[in-house]
Write an enzyme that holds these catalytic residues in place. Structure first.
Site, mmCIF file in Angstrom:
data_model
loop_
_atom_site.group_PDB
_atom_site.id
_atom_site.type_symbol
_atom_site.label_atom_id
_atom_site.label_comp_id
_atom_site.label_asym_id
_atom_site.label_seq_id
_atom_site.Cartn_x
_atom_site.Cartn_y
_atom_site.Cartn_z
ATOM 1 N N ASP A 125 0.800 -1.223 0.000
ATOM 2 C CA ASP A 125 0.000 0.000 0.000
ATOM 3 C C ASP A 125 0.835 1.276 0.000
ATOM 4 O OD1 ASP A 125 -2.578 1.112 -0.200
ATOM 5 O OD2 ASP A 125 -2.559 1.639 1.915
ATOM 6 N N ASP A 163 -4.078 -4.761 -4.931
ATOM 7 C CA ASP A 163 -3.305 -3.542 -5.185
ATOM 8 C C ASP A 163 -1.904 -3.788 -5.729
ATOM 9 O OD1 ASP A 163 -5.465 -2.303 -3.973
ATOM 10 O OD2 ASP A 163 -4.343 -1.490 -2.283
ATOM 11 N N ASP A 314 -12.028 1.406 5.905
ATOM 12 C CA ASP A 314 -10.978 1.595 4.917
ATOM 13 C C ASP A 314 -9.782 2.331 5.504
ATOM 14 O OD1 ASP A 314 -12.380 0.437 2.715
ATOM 15 O OD2 ASP A 314 -13.568 2.259 2.558
#
Length: 340
Positions: A125, A163, A314
């Site tokens: 991330d 991701d 989130d």
């Protein structure tokens, strides 16, 4: 960061006492009283049958029990739209074995398919809300080995490293880490596919993130798409199913017909209108999407899945707790606005 999907993290295991004590976040439309009227999503057909396992110990199931114990029966009933549906288990980053073995045992006993997400790649991330991951390549290889060992011969679907490939394509992940990441992902696909009953889908983001899907095809193959069963779209995001199907079909056409799965956990009312900064992060007014099923009516779409666990934050935006933490009022909002 505009255009990014929301970060994800591991599911928190909360006791009933903590759930009872959970309070709504502040400064968000989701922190309004849970019983307040909410906009309804358009009506849809009854959920199609699902072959996937439902975890009786999920945060949503614990919350239902806690609210029923307090006489909040209407809210508990609404939340059953989450607690009684299958969601992916995100393998814990320290040791994935115990949680996955428990789930695999439950799925096998029920004759169901286990849904899993592997999310522990180094430099995860880009250091944002869901930063973390394995310390280095060796640690990741050990982790994914323990993950695969815990799955064993259970029937399972694994969404591999949400991701990870799109963050290479959009440049968020530093160039110095690209080749190592490709190797680790390809090795992970190979290791997971040694399990005879495991299907693996590499993550490919969503159409609002990488507008040109052709940018993903080469990187996906470098990450092991050739050995994988397909790719995943819209993980933890809110893009409509129709745009996901069109986007996925374009990737598939350039990827030798590879199939894909779509995360429908929170896209019942689409993305936050107007977009804007962190529009992916706990957006208000959203709803559950199509219930998990492998009956999609599209020959390229293997399943609609709830990969993101509805009700998990989130990140610390719009009054939410840390990424991956259970947020009961947000969960209730999603469920209350759902078509069914």
């Amino acid at each position: 960061m505009p255009g990014r999907p929301r970060p994800r993290s591991l599911a928190a295991v909360l006791g009933v006492a903590l759930l009872i004590a959970a309070a709504p976040g502040c400064g968000s439309e989701e922190s309004a009283p849970a019983h307040a009227p909410a906009e309804a999503a358009p009506a849809e057909a009854a959920p199609a049958p699902s072959p996937y396992w439902v975890d009786p110990e999920s945060d949503a199931a614990r919350q239902v029990a806690a609210w029923e114990a307090r006489g909040r029966n209407g809210e508990a009933q609404a939340l059953r739209r989450i607690s009684e549906r299958p969601m992916a288990l995100w393998g814990p980053g320290d040791d994935p074995g115990p949680a996955i073995r428990r789930a695999a045992k439950g799925a096998k006993a029920a004759g169901r398919v286990l849904l899993l997400a592997a999310y522990n790649i180094p430099h995860r991330d880009c250091g944002l809300h869901s930063a973390g991951g394995a310390a280095d390549a060796t640690a990741y290889r050990n982790w994914i080995g323990a993950f695969a060992d815990a799955v064993g011969d259970a029937r399972a679907v694994v969404v591999l490293e949400p991701d990870a490939v799109p963050h290479i394509v959009d440049g968020c992940t530093r160039a110095a880490h690209h080749e190592e990441r490709f190797r680790l992902l390809s090795e992970a696909v190979t290791r997971l596919k040694r399990n005879r009953n495991t299907k693996v889908y590499l993550d490919a983001g969503h159409p609002a993130w990488i507008p040109d899907p052709m940018q993903l095809v080469g990187p996906l193959f470098k990450a092991g798409l050739g050995q994988a069963d397909g790719f995943s779209l819209n993980v933890s995001n809110f893009q409509p199913d129709a745009s996901g199907r069109e986007y996925g079909a374009r990737i598939s056409a350039a990827a030798h017909g590879k199939h894909f799965v779509i995360d429908t956990s929170r896209n019942g009312l689409g993305p936050l209108p107007g977009g804007g900064h962190e529009s992916w992060c706990n957006p208000p007014g959203r709803a559950l999407g199509i219930a998990p099923t492998d009956r999609t009516g599209d020959p390229l779409v293997d399943a609609y899945l709830w990969i993101k666990r509805p009700g998990e934050s989130d990140g610390p935006c719009r009054g939410g707790p840390a990424a991956g933490r259970w947020w009961p009022d947000y969960a209730l909002g999603l469920a209350s606005r759902a078509a069914r």
